[in-house]
Design an enzyme around this catalytic site. Structure first.
Site, PDB file in Angstrom:
ATOM      1  N   GLN A 135     -32.628 -90.927   8.811  1.00  0.00           N
ATOM      2  CA  GLN A 135     -32.556 -92.031   9.796  1.00  0.00           C
ATOM      3  C   GLN A 135     -33.333 -93.292   9.836  1.00  0.00           C
ATOM      4  O   GLN A 135     -32.705 -94.198   9.943  1.00  0.00           O
ATOM      5  CB  GLN A 135     -32.497 -91.218  11.125  1.00  0.00           C
ATOM      6  N   GLU A 146     -18.160 -93.270  17.663  1.00  0.00           N
ATOM      7  CA  GLU A 146     -18.291 -91.894  16.969  1.00  0.00           C
ATOM      8  C   GLU A 146     -16.950 -91.041  17.428  1.00  0.00           C
ATOM      9  O   GLU A 146     -16.625 -91.402  18.623  1.00  0.00           O
ATOM     10  CB  GLU A 146     -19.581 -90.989  17.445  1.00  0.00           C
ATOM     11  N   ASP A 193     -11.903 -93.411  16.570  1.00  0.00           N
ATOM     12  CA  ASP A 193     -11.705 -93.558  15.223  1.00  0.00           C
ATOM     13  C   ASP A 193     -12.214 -95.075  14.603  1.00  0.00           C
ATOM     14  O   ASP A 193     -11.795 -96.030  15.133  1.00  0.00           O
ATOM     15  CB  ASP A 193     -10.208 -93.418  14.797  1.00  0.00           C
ATOM     16  N   ASP A 236     -23.019 -94.097   8.991  1.00  0.00           N
ATOM     17  CA  ASP A 236     -23.733 -92.692   8.986  1.00  0.00           C
ATOM     18  C   ASP A 236     -22.562 -91.591   8.948  1.00  0.00           C
ATOM     19  O   ASP A 236     -22.353 -91.070  10.156  1.00  0.00           O
ATOM     20  CB  ASP A 236     -24.493 -92.611  10.141  1.00  0.00           C
ATOM     21  N   TYR A 276     -30.297 -81.562   1.975  1.00  0.00           N
ATOM     22  CA  TYR A 276     -28.986 -81.988   1.733  1.00  0.00           C
ATOM     23  C   TYR A 276     -28.932 -81.637   0.223  1.00  0.00           C
ATOM     24  O   TYR A 276     -29.929 -81.316  -0.543  1.00  0.00           O
ATOM     25  CB  TYR A 276     -29.039 -83.543   1.759  1.00  0.00           C
TER      26      TYR A 276
HETATM   27  N1  SPD Z   1     -24.198 -83.909   3.111  1.00  0.00           N
HETATM   28  C1  SPD Z   1     -24.193 -84.347   4.300  1.00  0.00           C
HETATM   29  C2  SPD Z   1     -24.399 -85.721   4.638  1.00  0.00           C
HETATM   30  C3  SPD Z   1     -24.640 -86.282   6.149  1.00  0.00           C
HETATM   31  C4  SPD Z   1     -24.581 -87.622   6.553  1.00  0.00           C
HETATM   32  N2  SPD Z   1     -24.831 -87.739   7.871  1.00  0.00           N
HETATM   33  C5  SPD Z   1     -25.806 -87.209   8.628  1.00  0.00           C
HETATM   34  C6  SPD Z   1     -25.960 -87.491  10.067  1.00  0.00           C
HETATM   35  C7  SPD Z   1     -27.267 -88.009  10.451  1.00  0.00           C
HETATM   36  N3  SPD Z   1     -27.200 -88.749  11.418  1.00  0.00           N
END
Ligand code: SPD
Length: 353
Positions: A127, A171, A202, A221, A290
């Site tokens: 973030q 969102e 959307d 994001d 991730y």
């Molecule tokens: N592979 C996952 C990628 C996620 C990206 N978005 C995350 C949201 C956090 N605000």
């Protein structure tokens, strides 16, 4: 809260596919199934559930009580697992399956369609980077749009910038917002900023109606570009973003892992070079939950006043109150920017053609 906060604009539309139930009514196909089906039809039945024998895995499922591993199209051949203490929430929204669980080692975890979006322990790196890389690269940013980001963490980081006057967030999934407010108050605190104006809908549609040049900064994001989110890495989407930015405005876009998605990143970089005509850079941060433990960011500026991403003109350390606003900044800083970006140049020589 801004005018639309808490109720959402009217542009919401269903992105999932539909199946006929046989009784005339239509039932939405979860987008995780659509994603699996898009890459390998035989996986369709295997995408639920992702918690088996007390462990969550991004590439795990259960079949007749047995653990089954399958290839996630975004990271074939690997699976990252977290031990689950308890499942706190699980439901299907109109768009995706939403899961929250308490993990043994990373605090609470938010999962969408079987993919980790954030954990309490390491969310700050993502973030902070996706927000401050663009906001610190131009003088006095005022108008910001967040695409996705329903958990509110990016809003929390934008709030550190007192020059910002207006923050739109678009969102698509209201459930993500509600779940974050309930289980992740440290992120959802971002919605408490009175500069925030929430649009539930959307983003592609939202952007079509945005006046040309409205934003100084746009932050995308999003979730991973498989299935419905695919269009967020395609040229028409970037063209819409470029149109919505003022000359010399900046986009920061989630851009996956340099270890897993080299070709996707190459394609995104080449589209952005054609589209934005200012500077285009790739940065990355370490986020252990991730895939491959890293995540990247594509930062681009439109033609106009020159933007130097390597030497941010608006360093966060010099912004009054920003470093300690509500909570301390813990990952991003303007000095390490050279390594966030500079190392990218050295690895890119080996990983990219
Ligand atoms: N592979 C996952 C990628 C996620 C990206 N978005 C995350 C949201 C956090 N605000």
């Amino acid at each position: 809260m801004g005018e639309d906060a808490g109720r959402g604009s009217e542009c919401q539309k269903i992105m999932d596919g539909k199946v006929n139930n046989g009784n005339g009514s239509e039932k939405a196909i979860p987008s995780c199934c659509l994603k699996a089906r898009a890459s390998a039809p035989e996986l369709e039945a295997k995408c639920h559930p992702t918690v088996v024998s007390g462990w969550f895995s991004e590439s795990q499922s259960s079949s007749a009580g047995k653990m089954v591993y399958f290839n996630n199209p975004m990271w074939p051949g690997e699976a990252h697992s977290l031990k689950v203490e308890s499942i706190l929430y699980k439901a299907k929204s109109d768009y995706q399956e939403v899961l929250v669980f308490e993990s043994s080692t990373y605090g609470k975890v938010l999962v969408l369609d079987g993919i980790v979006q954030l954990t309490e322990k390491d969310e700050l790196a993502y973030q902070e980077m996706i927000a401050h890389l663009p906001l610190c690269s131009i003088p006095s940013p005022k108008t910001v749009l967040v695409v996705g980001g329903g958990d509110g963490g990016v809003l929390r980081e934008i709030s550190r910038h007192s020059s910002v006057e207006h923050i739109d967030i678009c969102e698509i999934d209201r459930m993500v917002i509600d779940v974050s407010k309930k289980f992740f108050p440290e992120l959802a605190v971002g919605y408490e900023d009175p500069r925030v104006c929430l649009h539930v809908g959307d983003a592609v549609e939202f952007l079509r109606h945005v006046p040309k040049g409205k934003y100084d900064v746009i932050i995308v994001d999003s979730s991973d570009p498989v299935g419905p989110a695919q269009e967020l890495v395609e040229k028409p989407f970037f063209e819409t973003i470029a149109r919505a930015l003022r000359p010399g405005g900046v986009l920061c876009n989630m851009a996956e892992s340099m270890w897993l998605h080299t070709h996707l990143i190459e394609d995104m970089i080449s589209i952005c070079r054609e589209t934005f005509k200012g500077s285009v850079h790739y940065a990355w941060a370490s986020v252990p939950t991730y895939p491959s433990g890293v995540i990247g960011f594509l930062i681009c500026s439109t033609e106009g006043p020159q933007v130097d991403f390597v030497n941010p003109i608006n360093p966060i350390e010099k912004l009054e109150g920003a470093y300690h606003h509500k909570r301390e900044l813990r990952f991003y800083n303007s000095e390490d920017i050279v390594s966030f970006l500079g190392e990218t140049t050295s690895w890119s020589a080996g990983l990219f053609d």
